[in-house]
Design an enzyme around this catalytic site. Sequence first.
Site, PDB file in Angstrom:
ATOM      1  N   GLY A   1     -34.102  24.115   8.822  1.00  0.00           N
ATOM      2  CA  GLY A   1     -33.209  23.473   9.793  1.00  0.00           C
ATOM      3  C   GLY A   1     -33.886  22.356  10.560  1.00  0.00           C
ATOM      4  O   GLY A   1     -33.663  22.190  11.761  1.00  0.00           O
TER       5      GLY A   1
ATOM      6  N   ILE B   1     -35.055  18.016  10.612  1.00  0.00           N
ATOM      7  CA  ILE B   1     -34.265  16.779  10.612  1.00  0.00           C
ATOM      8  C   ILE B   1     -33.708  16.476   9.219  1.00  0.00           C
ATOM      9  O   ILE B   1     -32.509  16.222   9.062  1.00  0.00           O
ATOM     10  CB  ILE B   1     -35.119  15.599  11.143  1.00  0.00           C
ATOM     11  CG1 ILE B   1     -35.426  15.799  12.630  1.00  0.00           C
ATOM     12  CG2 ILE B   1     -34.402  14.273  10.908  1.00  0.00           C
ATOM     13  CD1 ILE B   1     -36.279  14.716  13.265  1.00  0.00           C
TER      14      ILE B   1
ATOM     15  N   HIS C   1     -21.389  -1.217  32.217  1.00  0.00           N
ATOM     16  CA  HIS C   1     -20.368  -0.169  32.271  1.00  0.00           C
ATOM     17  C   HIS C   1     -19.165  -0.588  31.428  1.00  0.00           C
ATOM     18  O   HIS C   1     -18.766  -1.748  31.481  1.00  0.00           O
ATOM     19  CB  HIS C   1     -19.926   0.038  33.719  1.00  0.00           C
ATOM     20  CG  HIS C   1     -18.806   1.032  33.842  1.00  0.00           C
ATOM     21  ND1 HIS C   1     -19.024   2.394  33.753  1.00  0.00           N
ATOM     22  CD2 HIS C   1     -17.471   0.851  34.016  1.00  0.00           C
ATOM     23  CE1 HIS C   1     -17.862   3.013  33.877  1.00  0.00           C
ATOM     24  NE2 HIS C   1     -16.898   2.103  34.041  1.00  0.00           N
TER      25      HIS C   1
END
Length: 466
Positions: free
Chosen positions: A182, A184, A444
């Site tokens: 498990g 990358i 933003h």
Amino acid sequence: MSNELKTQVVVLGGGPGGYSAAFRAADLGLEVTLVESRETLGGVCLNVGCIPSKALLHVAKVIDDAAEMSSHGVTFGAPKIDLDEVRSWKDSVVGQLTGGLDGMAKMRKVKVVSGYGKFTGSNTLDVEGADGKTTITFDNAIIAAGSKPVNLPFIPEDDRVIDSTGALELKDVPEKLLVLGGGIIGLEMGTVYRALGSAIDVVEFADQLVPAADKDIIKIYQKHVKDKFNVMLSTKVTGVEAKDDGLYVTFEGKNAPAEPVRYDKVLVAVGRTPNGNMLDADKAGVNIDERGFINVDKQLRTNVEHIFAIGDLVGQPMLAHKAVHEGHVAAEVISGQKHYFDPKCIPSIAYTDPEIAWAGVTEKEAKEQGLSIETAVFPWAASGRAIASSRTEGSTKLIFDKESGRIIGGAMIGINAGEMLGEIGLGIEMGADGEDLALTIHAHPTLNESIGLAAEIFEGSITDLP
Ligand code: FAD
């Protein structure tokens, strides 16, 4: 036929480390010969690693994103997958990049010798290729021979047992695939095959996926993929039996199924091992450790003054960007510059969905090293951009040195986390403190606003998160 050539610098291996070293050495005015046994330059990364996996992950992401749109009022219907087309698109991506390297080598007058190279002495190397043997006499050498997947001795040789290279060949889409490991690479390939239609089980010996990353970050990942992968943690595979109708796998451990489970294919992704033992480097006097790694100093110099080594075969983390930077340093040192390799951080990214990215020290490492730290976490549930993208599972964590207030680590999980990690890396390298990050105006609504907002939490200027 036997050829002989003399060169100032020979680079053994044309992966990211090797071609970067060769190109930098040539740019610095040195005469360079690059030896590569594959048909194309680019090493594991371009041919059977970073690049083809990302091409396939792109396909997986589009499939998943399209499916998700049905909850936003847009329905595309089930995808029609033409595996031959997907494969040839992936191959074309690889071909574009490896072909580009050929051009860059020519432009710099780097001589590329095709074949498998082995040392025959402290200044000589023999390359066996399709055109016969080439004996190269060199002033300096850079060993960049990389690594290969680890095989597990108890797993039978069978076409249905594949490693990452086999998985990237995309011969078919197995109905039931076991990803053994498990980490990358296993999770990235699992992400691809699941999107293409496989049912995926993941078995991991450790008690979390991606064991190198912090648990709080990985918990978010595990929660997000719980309906996509069947994950068996703290469990190991003890046997694989190849039968006509499938591979029968026996498990042991906390989450082990009681009976052997049948799979159509097993992908072994339990790590990579260095190629240091396959080069006769001892004939040049180079020390290799029992695992096949070559020890180097900060200038990437081996125990032999004029022989350098870089990339996967000098140690962890086995990542392309580490190899590239090491390659540059080795070439610069050979050209007479006083450089050395001493980064404050080497970023790690799992290009899964969501992406998992971290740089600098993890919280786990800080504890092990007895560092006094403070962390600040900004959950993406409070990010306008994450909400607008309906991907609020993400999180941004910054790790600061308590005394100086400087950022020494950080981790992000969420869509595009890998693209945003650069800011954390830059902050660590430049010795930025919380105020530097908090006062930097982030646009933003962006996901990387979450870095500025986490820094504001550290500075105490945000206290009322939802
Ligand atoms: P390599 O890329 O292994 O290159 C070494 C080259 O040397 C090879 O081409 C080999 O053929 C050649 N060679 C070896 N011995 C000889 C010899 N005696 N004579 C001639 N030639 C020889 N890293 C990342 O940073 N990001 C990613 O997203 C990423 N994804 C990956 C996905 C997968 C599926 C895999 C397997 C790896 C991934 N990696 C990733 C790791 C990355 O590919 C390696 O860290 C990187 O390729 C190492 O570069 P290198 O130059 O040290 O060696």
